[in-house]
Design a protein around this motif. Structure first.
Motif: not given
Length: 477
Positions: A400-423, A425-430
């Motif tokens: 729906c939002e054309s979000v890639t795996e690379g963006e999601i990986i980036d969101a997880i490894h940021r500080v503070p990073g995503a640890r949940s589906l909502d985390g 979603k809010r960082r990448t729009r996935a």
């Protein structure tokens, strides 16, 4: 002992943390939720108010105008989505025109630049879908829209880059003065700090009242219900459209978002439960009823989700920022226009803390932050080169939002990073698109589990007990 403990990782707490990271200090931000931006900061109108509405002479008015002025440069410095699209307050009756003029005069007194009252013809050219009843409007060219998640994460990530630590899933249970500072009791033990910043949102009155019994504060949770419309509704309005309170009562706003949706709402319903963020049938019905007063032919059938947020309303209707006891600083009752005011709120809190603790400037402070790379912003050639170097950017996870795996990986490894589906979603729009995560959730869960090194059964929607997987089919047999 810490130098500064900030309680609350919403936009105000993170803005204060970012400003304080300009100094040499040991700073920790606590939050009872699992991530930054889990309270009021995640569920609001995403508006940068120009500053014409707040009562002249109030702290709210001063910080609103100052925060709005800071936003364009800050968006470039911290790389978050912001659009100075301007706002319109629509007057729907000639008998209400004095109210429009009064709002204009208040805005001029507050120092808002570029304000003017426009008549029906000019208004209709700016907004062809404005109500046929509209007779005039207050035009504020400095009004804008922002991504509230992006703004909060930008503050938090830049603060972390400059040494601020974050601790989540930590509930404050008590505060007490000690020699040279404060002891803060939590569900994970006690913390000693020279100074406390109370940025606890709807719960800020509880901390305030534990420290200053002589001047009690009452924060009322004020719920706002919203509808979010699909990208297909984009272009129905081009500016944020408010309704001037008049014979029809106080209306709701209609605004584009920085991501190309349309947002409609909110209500203003006081509730006793400070965690009651569920929408109600009555609240959503009120939004539907009022939304068409200023804007005609709203495509409400394009609704993809509804949500509600709580504002920290104090009956005196102003922000309360100040050192209420030695080493205890309130940043409380930050309701609307708190998001607009956040840059100025953070600066004011930081000034109070620096003066109280006599902090020195850190010459190594870096004011910049780079947001998550969105491949859709690149040229075809640039995108091809990126995918060749990092193939994860060629894997679409959220269609729906054309979000890639690379963006999601980036969101997880940021500080503070995503640890949940909502985390994520809010960082990448996935998960924020038309299907509302119906297709991409399993893949996002796989990526989260892989990158965090945990089993998928540990992945949650929004922290706490919100687990998605409760067992496997083969275990049942």
């Amino acid at each position: 002992m810490l130098d500064v403990l900030i309680i609350g990782a919403g936009v105000s707490g993170c803005a204060a943390a970012r400003e304080l990271s300009r100094c040499k200090a040991d700073i920790l931000v606590l939050d009872k939720e699992e991530d930054v931006c889990c309270g009021t900061s995640k569920a609001n109108s995403a508006i940068v108010h120009a500053g014409y509405d707040a009562v002249h002479g109030s702290l709210m008015a001063k910080l609103n105008v100052e925060g709005s002025r800071r936003m364009p440069a800050l968006a470039k410095e911290l790389d978050f989505a912001y659009d100075q699209c301007g706002s319109l307050v629509v007057c729907l009756s000639e008998q209400d025109r004095p109210g429009l003029e009064k709002l204009y005069e208040n805005g001029v007194a507050n120092g808002v630049e570029g304000l003017r009252i426009i008549e029906r013809d000019e208004l209709a050219k700016m907004e062809p879908n404005v109500s046929d009843d509209a007779v005039a409007a207050l035009w504020a060219p400095t009004g804008g829209i922002v991504c509230p998640f992006g703004l909060t994460y930008a503050f938090a990530e830049n603060a972390a880059k400059n040494g601020v630590k974050f601790q989540f899933d930590t509930t404050v249970t008590g505060v007490a003065p000690i020699e040279g500072g404060w002891r803060v009791e939590t569900n994970k033990g006690s913390i000693e700090t020279r100074l406390v910043v109370n940025a606890a949102g709807v719960h800020a009155d509880e901390l305030h009242n534990a420290v200053d019994t002589a001047h009690p504060m009452q924060i009322i949770a004020r719920r706002g219900d919203y509808f979010l419309l699909d990208h297909a509704a984009a272009g129905h309005v081009h500016h944020t459209i408010f309704q001037l309170p008049g014979k029809y009562g106080k209306g709701v706003l209609v605004t584009p978002t920085v991501h190309g949706n349309l947002l409609v709402g909110p209500t203003a319903i006081d509730v006793d439960d400070k965690e009651a963020t569920a929408t109600t049938a009555a609240g959503l019905a009120e939004v539907r009823e009022k939304s068409g007063l200023a804007v005609k032919d709203l495509p409400m059938r394009q609704t993809i989700t509804s949500f509600a947020g709580l504002r920290a309303h104090e009956p005196r209707h102003d922000f309360f920022i100040g050192e209420i006891a030695p080493g205890f600083v309130d940043c409380a009752a930050i309701e609307s226009p708190g998001l607009s005011s956040a840059p100025a709120v953070g600066a004011m809190v930081a000034d109070i803390v620096k003066n109280s603790l006599h902090l020195e400037a850190d010459p190594a402070f870096d004011p910049t932050r780079k947001g998550i790379l969105d491949p859709k912003t690149l040229s075809f050639e640039e995108r091809a080169a990126l995918i060749k170097e990092k193939p994860a950017y060629g894997q679409i996870i959220c269609r729906c939002e054309s979000v890639t795996e690379g963006e999601i990986i980036d969101a997880i490894h940021r500080v503070p990073g995503a640890r949940s589906l909502d985390g994520v979603k809010r960082r990448t729009r996935a998960g924020m698109g038309r299907c509302q995560a119906g297709f991409c959730s399993p893949r996002v869960m796989e990526i989260l589990a892989r990158e965090l090194g945990v089993d998928q059964s540990e992945i949650t929607k929004s922290g706490g007990k919100s687990k998605i997987i409760v067992g496997t089919n083969k275990d049942a047999f």
